[in-house]
Design a protein around this motif. Structure first.
Motif, PDB file in Angstrom:
ATOM      1  N   SER A  54      15.305  -8.419   1.677  1.00 47.85           N
ATOM      2  CA  SER A  54      14.353  -8.553   3.671  1.00 47.85           C
ATOM      3  C   SER A  54      14.650  -9.428   4.527  1.00 47.85           C
ATOM      4  O   SER A  54      14.229  -9.411   5.017  1.00 47.85           O
ATOM      5  CB  SER A  54      14.553  -7.074   3.425  1.00 47.85           C
ATOM      6  N   LYS A 112      10.855  -8.877   4.383  1.00 47.72           N
ATOM      7  CA  LYS A 112      10.336  -7.713   5.451  1.00 47.72           C
ATOM      8  C   LYS A 112       8.980  -7.761   4.581  1.00 47.72           C
ATOM      9  O   LYS A 112       8.844  -8.782   4.248  1.00 47.72           O
ATOM     10  CB  LYS A 112      10.950  -6.137   6.043  1.00 47.72           C
ATOM     11  N   PRO A 113       7.887  -8.164   5.503  1.00 44.50           N
ATOM     12  CA  PRO A 113       5.973  -7.642   5.147  1.00 44.50           C
ATOM     13  C   PRO A 113       6.298  -7.428   3.648  1.00 44.50           C
ATOM     14  O   PRO A 113       6.398  -6.301   3.873  1.00 44.50           O
ATOM     15  CB  PRO A 113       5.675  -7.530   5.913  1.00 44.50           C
ATOM     16  N   GLU A 114       4.933  -7.002   3.169  1.00 41.81           N
ATOM     17  CA  GLU A 114       4.479  -6.122   2.059  1.00 41.81           C
ATOM     18  C   GLU A 114       4.382  -5.036   2.165  1.00 41.81           C
ATOM     19  O   GLU A 114       4.700  -3.815   1.148  1.00 41.81           O
ATOM     20  CB  GLU A 114       3.622  -6.604   0.771  1.00 41.81           C
ATOM     21  N   MET A 147       9.067   0.951   2.690  1.00 36.25           N
ATOM     22  CA  MET A 147      10.970   1.287   2.418  1.00 36.25           C
ATOM     23  C   MET A 147      11.092   2.179   0.934  1.00 36.25           C
ATOM     24  O   MET A 147      11.718   2.869   0.768  1.00 36.25           O
ATOM     25  CB  MET A 147      10.982  -0.352   2.719  1.00 36.25           C
ATOM     26  N   VAL A 184       5.248  -3.308   4.681  1.00 34.66           N
ATOM     27  CA  VAL A 184       6.506  -2.207   5.459  1.00 34.66           C
ATOM     28  C   VAL A 184       7.390  -2.176   4.204  1.00 34.66           C
ATOM     29  O   VAL A 184       8.255  -1.453   3.520  1.00 34.66           O
ATOM     30  CB  VAL A 184       7.563  -3.217   5.816  1.00 34.66           C
ATOM     31  N   ILE A 185       7.777  -3.172   3.187  1.00 36.66           N
ATOM     32  CA  ILE A 185       8.565  -3.018   1.272  1.00 36.66           C
ATOM     33  C   ILE A 185       8.199  -1.806   0.970  1.00 36.66           C
ATOM     34  O   ILE A 185       9.528  -0.757   0.274  1.00 36.66           O
ATOM     35  CB  ILE A 185       8.079  -4.123   0.867  1.00 36.66           C
ATOM     36  N   ALA A 191      14.959  -4.194  -1.432  1.00 33.79           N
ATOM     37  CA  ALA A 191      14.026  -4.615  -0.681  1.00 33.79           C
ATOM     38  C   ALA A 191      12.995  -5.871  -0.106  1.00 33.79           C
ATOM     39  O   ALA A 191      13.262  -6.577   1.203  1.00 33.79           O
ATOM     40  CB  ALA A 191      12.405  -3.771  -0.491  1.00 33.79           C
ATOM     41  N   ARG A 192      13.227  -7.008  -0.904  1.00 33.07           N
ATOM     42  CA  ARG A 192      12.350  -7.823  -0.645  1.00 33.07           C
ATOM     43  C   ARG A 192      13.401  -8.715  -0.619  1.00 33.07           C
ATOM     44  O   ARG A 192      13.044 -10.348   0.570  1.00 33.07           O
ATOM     45  CB  ARG A 192      11.829  -8.158  -2.253  1.00 33.07           C
TER      46      ARG A 192
END
Length: 291
Positions: A214, A216-218, A224, A220-221, A211-212
Motif C-alpha cells: 500500500s 503507507k508509513p511503517e 493495519m 500505519v502498517i 500492507a507494505r
C-alpha cells in the motif's frame, strides 16, 4: 502338516483374510499355500486383498461419551451406500464403544469385540460387503462435562461430522449449541495459544507484505497488521468467533454468560484430507463392464 504362525501370517498378507480363516484354510489344504488361497477365494474370504488399493473416502464418523471421556472415530468405505448399510453402521458403533477404553488408534485396531480384534472384524466386513474399508482415525477428549453432536446423522451417534466439546460448568444444552457452532464453522483451534505458531507467523507475514504494497508509513502498517491479525483470530479460533446462535457475542462471551469454560473440542469430518479420484460416469461404466 503343522501349521506355523509364519505361514498363517503369509496367507493373511496375501489375501487379507482374518487370522482364524487363514489358519483354517491352511489346515483344510494341508499347508499348501496356493491351495489355501484358492480355498479362501471360494469362501469369499480373500476379497479384501483385491479391494485394498481402492480409495475409501466415504464412510462414517461415530462419537461415544462415557462420563467425562469422549471419543470420535472415522471408519471409511468406498461409497456413501455403505454408510447407510445397517451391518456397517453396527460395526462402526461397536468400534466407537470399544475406543472409549483404549489409548490410541493402534490399541483400537487390536481391541477385542466379540472375540476378534477390530482389524479382523473390518477385514471380514470387506469380504462380506465387497468394498475397501479402513479405520482411519481416533481422537479422545476429557473434561468435567463432554457433550457430543452429530451433523447429517446416518443413525444414532454417527454421521458425516462428529463433534465433542469438553467444558467446566455450564449445561448440556449450551454444550450442544457450541458443538453445533463448531460443526458449522470448523475452527482451527480453541484459542490463540493453541494455534500452530508457524501458521500464525505465516499469516502475519502475508499481512505485512500486503500492507507494505500500500506504500503507507511503517507506523500505519503496524496498526493495519494488528487489526488484520485480530480479525484473523476472530475467524479461526473458537472462543473469538461470533457465536452462530447469537452473532452479537463471541463464543467465549456466550460461555461466560452460561457459566461455562470450554476446555477443548474435537471436530471430525468423513474423508477430510483424503484425495478422491474423480471419474466420469462413462469411464466408471466401462470399467465395471470390463470386470
Amino acid at each position: 502338516m503343522a501349521i506355523t504362525a509364519a505361514s498363517v501370517k503369509e496367507l493373511r498378507d496375501k489375501t487379507g483374510a482374518g487370522m482364524m480363516d487363514a489358519k483354517k484354510a491352511l489346515t483344510e489344504t494341508d499347508g499348501d499355500m496356493d491351495a489355501a488361497v484358492d480355498w479362501l477365494r471360494t469362501k469369499g474370504l480373500a476379497k479384501a486383498a483385491k479391494k485394498s488399493g481402492r480409495t475409501a473416502a466415504e464412510g462414517l464418523v461415530a462419537v461415544s461419551v462415557t462420563g467425562g471421556t469422549g471419543v470420535a472415530v472415522e471408519v471409511n468405505a468406498e461409497t456413501d451406500f455403505v454408510a447407510k448399510n445397517a451391518e456397517f453402521q453396527k460395526m462402526v458403533g461397536d468400534i466407537a464403544a470399544a475406543a472409549v477404553g483404549v489409548a490410541n488408534l493402534d490399541a483400537l485396531q487390536n481391541a477385542d469385540i466379540g472375540g476378534k480384534p477390530v482389524s479382523e472384524i473390518i477385514t471380514d466386513k470387506i469380504a462380506t460387503i465387497g468394498e475397501n474399508m479402513g479405520l482411519r482415525r481416533m481422537e479422545k477428549i476429557e473434561g468435567d462435562t463432554v457433550v457430543s453432536y452429530i451433523h447429517n446423522a446416518a443413525t444414532d451417534g454417527m454421521g458425516k461430522i462428529g463433534v465433542l466439546v469438553a467444558m467446566k460448568g455450564g449445561d448440556e444444552a449450551f454444550g450442544r449449541q457450541v458443538a453445533m457452532h463448531i460443526a458449522a464453522t470448523n475452527p482451527a483451534a480453541l484459542n490463540e495459544a493453541e494455534l500452530d505458531q508457524a501458521v500464525v507467523d505465516k499469516e502475519r507475514q502475508v499481512q505485512i507484505d500486503i500492507a507494505r504494497e500500500s506504500g503507507k508509513p511503517e507506523q500505519v502498517i503496524e496498526k493495519m497488521i494488528e487489526g488484520r491479525m485480530k480479525k484473523y483470530m476472530s475467524e479461526i479460533t473458537l472462543v473469538n468467533q461470533a457465536f452462530v446462535i447469537n452473532p452479537d457475542v463471541t463464543v467465549g462471551a456466550a460461555a461466560a454468560e452460561a457459566g461455562a469454560e470450554i476446555t477443548g473440542f474435537i471436530r471430525m469430518e468423513v474423508g477430510e484430507g483424503i484425495e478422491k479420484k474423480e471419474e466420469n460416469f462413462a469411464e466408471e461404466v466401462a470399467k465395471a463392464a470390463q470386470g
